[in-house]
Design a protein around this motif. Structure first.
Motif, PDB file in Angstrom:
ATOM      1  N   THR A  43      11.233  -9.665  -6.410  1.00 39.73           N
ATOM      2  CA  THR A  43       9.844  -9.234  -7.082  1.00 39.73           C
ATOM      3  C   THR A  43       8.705 -10.073  -6.232  1.00 39.73           C
ATOM      4  N   ASP A  44       8.986 -11.365  -5.887  1.00 45.01           N
ATOM      5  CA  ASP A  44       8.118 -12.068  -5.111  1.00 45.01           C
ATOM      6  C   ASP A  44       7.723 -11.414  -3.688  1.00 45.01           C
ATOM      7  N   LEU A  45       8.665 -11.005  -3.015  1.00 49.41           N
ATOM      8  CA  LEU A  45       8.292 -10.507  -1.928  1.00 49.41           C
ATOM      9  C   LEU A  45       7.846  -8.959  -1.877  1.00 49.41           C
ATOM     10  N   ALA A  46       8.222  -8.355  -2.958  1.00 49.07           N
ATOM     11  CA  ALA A  46       7.738  -6.860  -3.124  1.00 49.07           C
ATOM     12  C   ALA A  46       6.217  -6.993  -3.413  1.00 49.07           C
ATOM     13  N   SER A  47       5.882  -8.214  -4.268  1.00 50.11           N
ATOM     14  CA  SER A  47       4.386  -8.347  -4.622  1.00 50.11           C
ATOM     15  C   SER A  47       3.691  -8.575  -3.591  1.00 50.11           C
ATOM     16  N   SER A  48       4.087  -9.585  -2.925  1.00 55.18           N
ATOM     17  CA  SER A  48       3.570  -9.936  -1.535  1.00 55.18           C
ATOM     18  C   SER A  48       3.173  -8.593  -0.608  1.00 55.18           C
ATOM     19  N   ILE A  49       4.300  -8.031  -0.222  1.00 59.37           N
ATOM     20  CA  ILE A  49       3.773  -6.821   0.537  1.00 59.37           C
ATOM     21  C   ILE A  49       2.839  -5.682   0.014  1.00 59.37           C
ATOM     22  N   SER A  50       3.125  -5.620  -1.563  1.00 58.66           N
ATOM     23  CA  SER A  50       2.219  -4.621  -2.197  1.00 58.66           C
ATOM     24  C   SER A  50       0.635  -5.090  -2.079  1.00 58.66           C
ATOM     25  N   GLY A  51       0.745  -6.370  -2.175  1.00 55.83           N
ATOM     26  CA  GLY A  51      -0.716  -7.094  -2.191  1.00 55.83           C
ATOM     27  C   GLY A  51      -1.448  -6.825  -0.779  1.00 55.83           C
ATOM     28  N   VAL A  52      -0.760  -6.747   0.177  1.00 57.32           N
ATOM     29  CA  VAL A  52      -1.429  -6.588   1.596  1.00 57.32           C
ATOM     30  C   VAL A  52      -1.761  -4.900   1.584  1.00 57.32           C
ATOM     31  N   MET A  53      -0.865  -4.118   1.186  1.00 59.90           N
ATOM     32  CA  MET A  53      -1.343  -2.866   1.129  1.00 59.90           C
ATOM     33  C   MET A  53      -2.169  -2.440   0.281  1.00 59.90           C
ATOM     34  N   LYS A  54      -2.281  -3.021  -1.002  1.00 55.69           N
ATOM     35  CA  LYS A  54      -3.461  -2.608  -1.717  1.00 55.69           C
ATOM     36  C   LYS A  54      -4.827  -3.331  -1.499  1.00 55.69           C
ATOM     37  N   LEU A  55      -4.667  -4.321  -0.616  1.00 54.82           N
ATOM     38  CA  LEU A  55      -6.000  -4.824   0.103  1.00 54.82           C
ATOM     39  C   LEU A  55      -6.661  -3.931   0.979  1.00 54.82           C
ATOM     40  N   ALA A  56      -5.828  -2.980   1.649  1.00 54.89           N
ATOM     41  CA  ALA A  56      -6.090  -2.080   2.455  1.00 54.89           C
ATOM     42  C   ALA A  56      -6.472  -0.689   1.751  1.00 54.89           C
ATOM     43  N   GLY A  57      -6.561  -0.696   0.519  1.00 59.79           N
ATOM     44  CA  GLY A  57      -6.937   0.461  -0.336  1.00 59.79           C
ATOM     45  C   GLY A  57      -6.102   1.576  -0.391  1.00 59.79           C
ATOM     46  N   MET A  58      -4.709   1.080  -0.356  1.00 65.84           N
ATOM     47  CA  MET A  58      -3.480   2.080  -0.488  1.00 65.84           C
ATOM     48  C   MET A  58      -3.134   2.191  -1.756  1.00 65.84           C
ATOM     49  N   GLU A  59      -2.547   3.217  -1.991  1.00 61.39           N
ATOM     50  CA  GLU A  59      -1.961   3.455  -3.348  1.00 61.39           C
ATOM     51  C   GLU A  59      -0.373   2.859  -3.282  1.00 61.39           C
TER      52      GLU A  59
END
Length: 484
Positions: A372-388
């Motif tokens: 969960t921690d790593l998935a959240s970290s990766i998702s955070g980078v993607m979301k900062l770039a405006g990705m869904e």
């Protein structure tokens, strides 16, 4: 070449493997192989059941003298990873695997072999079709769609099995007994970009990274092999440091559970000495870093027809920043089991076409909180770039149980047969045991198999002597299943 495969020992197993490999069986398209398995069981006169999701269960009574033993579940998956070299003409939907024998190995011409998990399936078929193998009552479970979602295991009917011991035949080291595995989650990011016309004085090129080993994104992640998507990103980043680079398209990697072997992107830029110097220096650095691991690595930048529409320079730069920030590889080693990868991520696939972007990752961990921690970290980078961002395909890990009756039997049998102790391990692959243990709580489970190399890549091959060892070992375990 199928006949040469059939001539290997044990012939019963290799004949079943050759029959299986003649049937197209890519993940999510298992209709023909399911029918093949149903027909196989019915011709033997056994009870055959298909559950609602498409798993096939074949039930065979105990051999004479074994009626008082515990019922066992023998389990393998019938789908296979469909990977091929770019220069190989092959249709996984219509063709059987073109195999070859080379000394002590069996491989396939330019494609995956399907030994993962076809050898396990063939071994179970061999026991089912036998008249001279001692065994308890067997429930042979052939699951679907293991490789791209473990759908069969997740949706397995909870009332269809009665066995209390499960033998999973889906590991790839013949001196190991697996008693644990990683869980996983798919991460998918999407975004649509506005495009602009590319300046007439820009040069358009295809940047290609190819020739990497690839491999299993769980078992091979610890090896530090190259990821074509990450290499491509590094090269783009280097070029962007010297000038604007407009990205038109990207096609990198393929399946979530395969390390990306190839990637290409079409880009446009003002061709200057500075930008070419950055590219060449980065290319040289990558070759130097991977010279002992990726001996066939090939990086090229080739001029092509001028692009008309591409991402803006700013969007191109921000996309590269995002890809740089997505972790690939080992994230954490297990503090409790020496040499075991606890948590990892595979930056598996990147596609960009007509402004539509999709990024696909597979995050694995034997510890749910770390996953969960790593998935959240990766998702955070993607979301900062405006990705869904969408998380899907969650499946649990398999918690090791060292206080296991079937493990004790398997260890003792191995030591008697081979005069040394097996390695009792947990693996970083996504075996179905964790899910099956949730569907049927209390199952006593182990996993074992022969040496399979290069799984999930066209270099996949299986070692013939190891299959012979595996078959001998399996038959001895079947003889010693405890009384009910």
């Amino acid at each position: 070449m199928s006949q040469e495969v059939r001539n290997q020992e044990p012939q019963v197993l290799w004949n079943h493997f050759a029959d299986l490999n003649a049937v197209p069986r890519p993940s999510k398209k298992e209709e023909r192989v399911r029918a093949f398995m149903v027909d196989f069981g019915k011709k033997l006169g056994f009870e055959v059941v298909e559950d609602a999701i498409g798993n096939v269960i074949i039930k065979k009574s105990a051999s004479p003298g074994m009626e008082n033993r515990k019922t066992i579940i023998m389990q393998s998956h019938i789908d296979m990873v469909h990977q091929k070299n770019n220069d190989t003409e092959f249709d996984f939907l219509t063709q059987g695997i073109d195999m070859y024998v080379d000394g002590d190995i069996i491989g396939a011409h330019g494609t995956t072999l399907g030994a993962d998990n076809g050898i396990g399936v063939a071994a179970i078929m061999s026991v089912l079709s036998s008249s001279d193998v001692a065994h308890p009552a067997i429930e042979a479970l052939f699951t679907i769609d293991e490789e791209t979602g473990m759908t069969g295991a997740k949706e397995l009917d909870k009332t269809i099995l009665s066995g209390t011991i499960l033998l999973n035949l889906d590991t790839e080291e013949d001196d190991e007994i697996d008693i644990g595995c990683a869980g996983g989650v798919d991460i998918t990011a999407t975004k649509n970009y506005d495009l602009e016309n590319v300046s007439f004085d820009y040069t358009t090129c295809v940047l290609t990274v190819k020739g990497l080993n690839g491999g299993h994104s769980g078992m091979d992640i610890i090896k530090g092999l190259g990821n074509a998507n990450k290499m491509m990103t590094r090269l783009l980043d280097a070029m962007q440091k010297a000038g604007d680079v407009h990205i038109e398209s990207i096609h990198g990697g393929s399946l979530r559970n395969a390390l990306p072997r190839e990637a290409n992107t079409i880009i446009s830029f003002k061709k200057t000495d500075a930008i070419m110097d950055k590219f060449n220096r980065c290319k040289e650095a990558i070759h130097d870093e991977y010279k002992s691991l990726e001996v066939n690595l090939d990086i090229t930048l080739t001029e092509t027809t001028a692009a008309k529409l591409a991402l803006t320079a700013t969007d191109s730069r921000h996309l590269v920043f995002t890809l740089l920030g997505i972790h690939h590889g080992v994230y954490r080693m297990s503090p409790d089991i020496a040499g075991l990868v606890e948590t990892s991520n595979n930056l598996a696939r990147i596609t960009l076409e007509n402004g539509a972007l999709q990024i696909a990752c597979l995050t694995r961990s034997s510890v749910e909180s770390s996953k969960t921690d790593l998935a959240s970290s990766i998702s955070g980078v993607m979301k900062l770039a405006g990705m869904e961002v969408k998380l899907s395909g969650h499946y649990p890990g398999w918690q090791p149980n060292t206080d296991s009756e079937i493990l004790d039997i398997a260890k003792a049998k191995y030591e008697t047969l081979f005069n040394h102790s097996p390695r009792v391990v947990a693996c970083h692959a996504g075996l179905e045991c964790g899910i099956l243990g949730e569907r049927y709580p209390g199952l006593d489970m182990i996993s074992f198999g022969p040496n399979i190399r290069g799984a999930h890549s066209p270099d996949e091959h299986v070692e013939i002597p190891s299959v012979q060892k595996f078959w001998k070992y399996l038959l001895e375990i079947l003889k010693d299943i405890p009384k009910a």
